[in-house]
Design an enzyme around this catalytic site. Structure first.
Site, PDB file in Angstrom:
ATOM      1  N   THR A 165      -5.074 -58.824 -15.656  1.00 23.48           N
ATOM      2  CA  THR A 165      -6.603 -59.719 -14.507  1.00 23.48           C
ATOM      3  C   THR A 165      -6.385 -60.127 -13.178  1.00 23.48           C
ATOM      4  OG1 THR A 165      -7.295 -60.818 -16.648  1.00 23.48           O
ATOM      5  CG2 THR A 165      -8.741 -61.823 -14.655  1.00 23.48           C
ATOM      6  N   LYS A 214      -6.548 -69.747 -12.466  1.00 26.05           N
ATOM      7  CA  LYS A 214      -6.529 -68.644 -11.924  1.00 26.05           C
ATOM      8  C   LYS A 214      -7.539 -68.044 -11.679  1.00 26.05           C
ATOM      9  CE  LYS A 214      -4.586 -65.057 -13.429  1.00 26.05           C
ATOM     10  NZ  LYS A 214      -4.592 -63.859 -13.787  1.00 26.05           N
ATOM     11  N   LYS A 216     -14.558 -58.714 -15.965  1.00 27.28           N
ATOM     12  CA  LYS A 216     -13.563 -59.542 -16.857  1.00 27.28           C
ATOM     13  C   LYS A 216     -13.644 -60.999 -15.828  1.00 27.28           C
ATOM     14  CE  LYS A 216      -9.668 -60.998 -18.676  1.00 27.28           C
ATOM     15  NZ  LYS A 216      -8.753 -61.210 -18.779  1.00 27.28           N
TER      16      LYS A 216
END
Length: 287
Positions: free
Chosen positions: A98, A241, A173
């Site tokens: 990711t 994150k 995502k």
């Protein structure tokens, strides 16, 4: 397809079971991990070990990366001994980490400059779906490259969804992880509010899961809340994150800012290595 040689970089909680599934499906795989003892279970299962990233891409047709963040991915691609450090035209690299959409577009550009095909393929799902081969794989690639990689994705996930060019999958995502964060924050706040007003967490979770508000994530996280135990299936620090990446990519909705602040506070409190559902532990503390 199974006659091709696959390479894999990144043997964490997700990468390890994903490689095992590919081995069990009959793929030939070479692995590279800086921490070599993480390779041992896979070598026992039939994988080969590459001594370097340069050796990995030189001896493999397709290399897959599953790493923790943008910096780690860029290092694997761009370091003096990285995947792009020598000429390997005609190879394919699939990044399943990711990362920011801009990072995926950048990786696609530099791969094209080296005459290497790039596929952006982050996954929705954590450790158990990785073990079960039921991940949802979000794919940014040309239609031709998507078809080339699909037999691999069919082993790793229950569905591979081609959403567009490289970079688009990374956006998808971040979007689904934003919804994940909203779900978990909502569950935590609901249970804590109910408890303060005399409703047990057992009863409240039963109400949630038996009604229209119940979903896959509420069912999955119920045992952790009941046991007040949060071993990481998806570490809270990684969601921090991802929410930060979503903000940087332009997400400026009413809920993203308090949601990010809530999870960032939980990470600062030392909960970063626990599961994302540990947000309830942070919210339970007096504010």
């Amino acid at each position: 397809m199974k006659n091709i040689q696959l390479g894999w970089v990144g043997l964490g909680n997700m990468g390890n079971p994903m490689v095992l599934n590919l081995l069990q499906a009959g793929f030939e795989i070479s692995v590279f991990n800086r921490t070599k003892d993480k390779e041992t279970p896979l070598l026992d299962a039939g994988a080969k070990s590459a001594s370097s990233l340069q050796e990995l891409i030189a001896t493999c047709d397709i290399v897959l990366t599953m790493l923790s963040n943008d910096a780690a991915v860029k290092e694997v691609f761009e370091s003096p001994t990285g995947l792009l450090s020598k000429a390997n035209s005609g190879k394919t690299i699939i990044n399943m980490s990711t990362v920011a959409p801009e990072t995926s577009r950048y990786l696609n550009t530099i791969c094209n400059q080296h005459h290497i095909q790039f596929i952006d393929a982050p996954v929705s799902g954590s450790v158990k779906p990785a073990k079960d081969g039921t991940l949802v794989i979000l794919v940014g690639a040309t239609p031709k490259n998507f078809e080339i990689a699909k037999p691999i994705f069919d082993v790793l996930g229950k569905i591979a969804i081609h959403v567009g060019e490289p970079g688009v999958a990374s956006s998808a995502k971040l979007a689904i992880n934003y919804l994940l964060g909203l779900n978990l924050q909502g569950i935590a706040e609901t249970v804590l509010f109910a408890e303060k007003n005399g409703v047990s967490k057992e009863d409240m979770l039963n109400i949630i899961n038996q009604g229209a508000c119940g979903n896959g994530i509420t069912n999955i996280k119920t045992p952790s809340i009941l046991n007040d135990s949060y071993p990481a299936a998806f570490a809270l620090k990684h969601l921090v994150k991802d929410l930060g990446l979503a903000k940087a990519a332009g997400l400026d909705s009413p809920l993203i800012h308090p949601l990010y602040d809530s999870y960032a506070s939980a990470e600062k409190e030392g909960l970063g290595d626990q599961d994302v559902m540990a947000i309830i532990s942070s919210l339970r503390k007096p504010q």
